[in-house]
Design a protein around this motif. Structure first.
Motif: not given
Length: 355
Positions: A212-213, A286-287, A189-192, A219-222
């Motif tokens: 964001i949307f 990670g929201s 898992n990754r987040n932006s 996606g992990c780039r969101n």
């Protein structure tokens, strides 16, 4: 096939994908090969929409458009010129376990394996198995050698030399154990996140809304978290993203919004809400879908240190003025270059070193 030929074929695939766009559904002046596969891909786009409620036509066409822009001879040559790819390699079979969170999310791994000269064994996600086979058939139409270089399986992986697997943090532990005796890339898992200074223009915040949307935040780039200066004006942020308000009319997104709002209200958490996006102060990264975490910062240097410590959890850092490799400007997270590798792991270098 030579490297030059493979570049040419993927460039032609990029040209084919240009026929699919959100502005005009009617493709004109198609070549004979394009005519043959245009209807097939149209059919599979519609199938994907019905099969996976998150895969709207607009998001699928957006993904195809990004790949049509990436797959040019110029981009492919720029990407590959920094590597020494031998023509006379003995091809290995590289298994790819693909995620299914956004359309064609595993395409970069697929491209990397084939462009490096290896063979690919694809285990697609059930959530995203409609589109890629059409693109494989198109490549095989250009050169029949692709038929022997590409295979799919829904069963247990067998007869492969290396693996690239993408999953959650939980499945990654399983992958690391199961594939410990094979050369591998295991993605977790990754987040932006986005860093807000407070002086962003309305157009910059509109661009951030895309980060964001797009793909409903799957996606992990969101962007899933904001870092904000003290006393930030949230009204300014909500005005900047309001043009995405129609997202609440998507059933799956709305269901997540209703559920998360109910949980937060029952738990008596303090949230900000504009009717389609909730903001919650939270140290996490990670929201949930329909929620954006935020955290205040006072010192820019301390924030930079914090992000460096969390680098293993971050895919992109969005900010007004970029200064590091994984940083992008507002509105650019869903437009990665071919050399922007997931998790910062150089897939091409890994594949070249298999021989």
């Amino acid at each position: 096939m030579t490297i030059k030929e493979r570049i040419s074929y993927f460039s032609k695939l990029g040209d084919f994908l240009k026929n699919f766009n959100t502005e005009n559904d009617v493709a004109l002046n198609l070549s004979e090969i394009d005519k043959k596969y245009f209807d097939e891909l149209e059919y599979k786009i519609n199938s994907a929409v019905h099969y996976n409620g998150w895969f709207t036509r607009n998001n699928i066409l957006f993904a195809l458009k990004q790949w049509s822009e990436a797959l040019t001879e110029e981009n492919l040559e720029t990407w590959l010129k920094t590597y020494t790819i031998k023509e006379d390699i003995t091809p290995k079979t590289v298994a790819i376990i693909m995620a299914g969170n956004i359309p064609l999310v595993g395409f970069h791994d697929f491209l990397s394996v084939l462009i490096s000269g290896h063979n690919v064994l694809i285990k697609p996600s059930d959530n995203d198995k409609q589109l890629l086979p059409v693109l494989c058939n198109y490549l095989a139409e250009l050169n029949s050698e692709f038929e022997s270089k590409i295979s799919f399986t829904q069963e247990r992986l067998e007869n492969f030399d290396a693996v690239i697997a993408t999953g959650s943090n939980n499945t990654a532990r399983y992958f690391e154990y199961y594939f410990k005796n094979k050369p591998n890339i295991i993605r977790k898992n990754r987040n932006s996140v986005a860093i807000i200074r407070g002086d962003e223009t309305e157009s910059e915040l509109k661009a951030l809304a895309e980060d964001i949307f797009r793909y409903y935040g799957l996606g992990c780039r969101n962007v899933s978290k904001l870092f904000l200066p003290k006393n930030y004006d949230f009204d300014h942020f909500y005005k900047g993203i309001y043009h995405w308000n129609d997202i609440i009319n998507q059933n799956k997104y709305a269901n997540n919004y209703d559920y998360n709002k109910a949980v937060y209200l029952m738990s008596e958490f303090n949230i900000l809400d504009n009717g389609f996006l909730m903001l919650k102060e939270d140290e996490g990264y990670g929201s949930p879908i329909s929620v954006l975490f935020y955290e205040f910062y006072e010192n820019k240097d301390q924030l930079q240190q914090q992000l460096e410590e969390k680098a293993g959890q971050l895919q992109c850092v969005v900010r007004k003025e970029i200064s590091a490799k994984n940083e992008v400007k507002f509105g650019e997270t869903q437009h990665p270059k071919l050399w922007d590798y997931a998790d910062g792991v150089d897939t091409m270098e890994f594949l070249i070193n298999l021989n």
